[in-house]
Design a protein around this motif. Structure first.
Motif, short mmCIF file in Angstrom:
data_model
loop_
_atom_site.label_atom_id
_atom_site.label_comp_id
_atom_site.label_asym_id
_atom_site.label_seq_id
_atom_site.Cartn_x
_atom_site.Cartn_y
_atom_site.Cartn_z
N ILE A 22 0.88 -1.18 0.00
CA ILE A 22 0.00 0.00 0.00
C ILE A 22 0.91 1.22 0.00
O ILE A 22 1.65 1.46 0.95
N ASP A 23 0.85 1.98 -1.06
CA ASP A 23 1.70 3.16 -1.21
C ASP A 23 0.91 4.41 -0.82
O ASP A 23 0.07 4.88 -1.56
N ALA A 24 1.21 4.92 0.38
CA ALA A 24 0.55 6.13 0.86
C ALA A 24 1.57 7.24 1.05
O ALA A 24 1.46 8.06 1.96
N THR A 25 2.58 7.25 0.19
CA THR A 25 3.58 8.30 0.25
C THR A 25 3.01 9.60 -0.30
O THR A 25 1.93 9.63 -0.88
N HIS A 26 3.75 10.66 -0.11
CA HIS A 26 3.31 12.00 -0.52
C HIS A 26 3.17 12.07 -2.04
O HIS A 26 3.91 11.40 -2.77
N PRO A 27 2.22 12.87 -2.55
CA PRO A 27 2.07 13.02 -4.00
C PRO A 27 3.35 13.46 -4.71
O PRO A 27 3.51 13.21 -5.90
N PHE A 28 4.27 14.11 -3.98
CA PHE A 28 5.52 14.57 -4.58
C PHE A 28 6.67 13.58 -4.40
O PHE A 28 7.77 13.83 -4.88
N ALA A 29 6.40 12.46 -3.74
CA ALA A 29 7.44 11.43 -3.59
C ALA A 29 7.42 10.51 -4.81
O ALA A 29 7.25 9.30 -4.70
N ALA A 30 7.59 11.12 -5.97
CA ALA A 30 7.42 10.39 -7.24
C ALA A 30 8.42 9.25 -7.38
O ALA A 30 8.09 8.18 -7.88
N LYS A 31 9.65 9.47 -6.93
CA LYS A 31 10.70 8.47 -7.14
C LYS A 31 10.37 7.16 -6.44
O LYS A 31 10.45 6.08 -7.05
N ILE A 32 9.99 7.21 -5.15
CA ILE A 32 9.70 5.97 -4.42
C ILE A 32 8.46 5.30 -4.97
O ILE A 32 8.36 4.07 -5.00
N THR A 33 7.49 6.08 -5.45
CA THR A 33 6.29 5.48 -6.04
C THR A 33 6.64 4.73 -7.32
O THR A 33 6.19 3.60 -7.55
N GLU A 34 7.48 5.33 -8.16
CA GLU A 34 7.90 4.65 -9.39
C GLU A 34 8.71 3.39 -9.08
O GLU A 34 8.54 2.36 -9.74
N VAL A 35 9.56 3.47 -8.06
CA VAL A 35 10.34 2.31 -7.64
C VAL A 35 9.41 1.21 -7.13
O VAL A 35 9.56 0.02 -7.48
N ALA A 36 8.43 1.58 -6.32
CA ALA A 36 7.50 0.60 -5.75
C ALA A 36 6.70 -0.11 -6.84
O ALA A 36 6.50 -1.32 -6.80
N ILE A 37 6.24 0.66 -7.83
CA ILE A 37 5.49 0.07 -8.94
C ILE A 37 6.36 -0.94 -9.69
O ILE A 37 5.92 -2.04 -10.00
N ASP A 38 7.61 -0.57 -9.94
CA ASP A 38 8.53 -1.44 -10.66
C ASP A 38 8.82 -2.72 -9.87
O ASP A 38 8.79 -3.83 -10.41
N VAL A 39 9.09 -2.56 -8.57
CA VAL A 39 9.39 -3.72 -7.72
C VAL A 39 8.18 -4.66 -7.65
O VAL A 39 8.33 -5.89 -7.74
N CYS A 40 7.01 -4.10 -7.50
CA CYS A 40 5.79 -4.92 -7.42
C CYS A 40 5.53 -5.65 -8.73
O CYS A 40 5.13 -6.83 -8.72
N GLU A 41 5.75 -4.98 -9.84
CA GLU A 41 5.50 -5.60 -11.15
C GLU A 41 6.48 -6.75 -11.38
O GLU A 41 6.09 -7.83 -11.84
#
Length: 258
Positions: free
Chosen positions: A69-88
């Motif tokens: 569950i990614d509830a990071t800040h809307p501006f924490a784009a880098k960790i969100t992109e990393v999380a999507i990649d790791v999950c995929e």
């Protein structure tokens, strides 16, 4: 095991829901201060450090994570992109809690929208006046190192974290220019802060409803201050994400699927 990527007030609310429904989870925050705001429990482990792709890969493998569950800040784009990649790559269920954007009804020529921090620094630098940064600590250098900005004109409102305050000092701030406070802040607090500092402008991010965004801007406009708003970044990979927009919706997922 579930993994909650945190760092926002919504993440703390989701953490409470995971505990309420007795779901085992690992929760991450970027700083030890953020970790201190997250209460632990028998089914919960807190990890307080910034993570790169390798760190996240290791964590999901070590803890046998099945859902992120990614509830990071809307501006924490880098960790969100990393999380999507790791999950995929690891075939892990990825859920993005997206803070709703605030549709501003106020129409003012005092508000200037920009694409990024560099553009925000350029905009406020051209004003040549005292201003308050309410856009976090990560990109302070964009302002302190900008050739058009005098360091004595910068006031920074940041988290009351010793490392963050030291960063301000290292960049050239003086103690009187640092306002250390845990937000979000009320309209009244913002207005009083702007008056006390005798500033002419503020810089903020398009953080959304729970980030105190409206209260910051409305107080500034009512006092006749210039407002520079940094738009949310575009995040790669969001087209494959399951996006949730409310705490009620995420609670239903926690109860029924985790």
């Amino acid at each position: 095991m579930n993994l909650l990527l945190g760092g926002t007030s919504e993440a703390r609310a989701i953490l409470e829901l995971l505990q309420k429904h007795k779901k085992r989870a690992v929760a991450t925050t970027v700083t030890s201060y953020g970790g201190s705001l997250a209460s632990g429990g028998n089914n919960l482990e807190i990890v307080s450090r910034a993570m790169n792709e390798s760190d996240l890969d290791n964590l999901v493998a070590e803890k046998n994570i099945k859902t992120v569950i990614d509830a990071t800040h809307p501006f924490a784009a880098k960790i969100t992109e990393v999380a999507i990649d790791v999950c995929e790559r690891n075939q892990i269920n990825y859920i993005r809690f997206e803070r709703p954007k605030l549709e501003l009804e106020m129409d003012s020529n005092l508000v200037q929208w920009v694409e990024d921090f560099e553009a925000a620094a350029e905009a406020v630098g051209s004003m040549n006046c005292p201003f308050l940064l309410t856009s976090g600590s990560k990109n302070l250098g964009e302002f302190f190192n900008h050739p058009k900005i005098k360091k004595e004109n910068i006031y920074a409102r940041v988290l009351p974290d010793p490392q963050v305050m030291q960063k301000c000092m290292d960049l050239g701030s003086t103690p009187k220019q640092i306002i250390a406070v845990q937000g979000p802040c009320t309209y009244e607090f913002n207005a009083a802060c702007y008056k006390q500092l005798n500033i002419n402008a503020i810089v903020t991010k398009e953080s959304g409803t729970r980030g105190g965004f409206k209260e910051k801007i409305q107080a500034a406009i009512d006092l006749g201050l210039q407002v520079v708003v940094i738009k949310r970044p575009k995040i790669a990979g969001m087209e494959i994400a399951e996006i949730v927009w409310s705490i009620e919706e995420i609670e239903k997922i926690i109860k029924e699927r985790l």
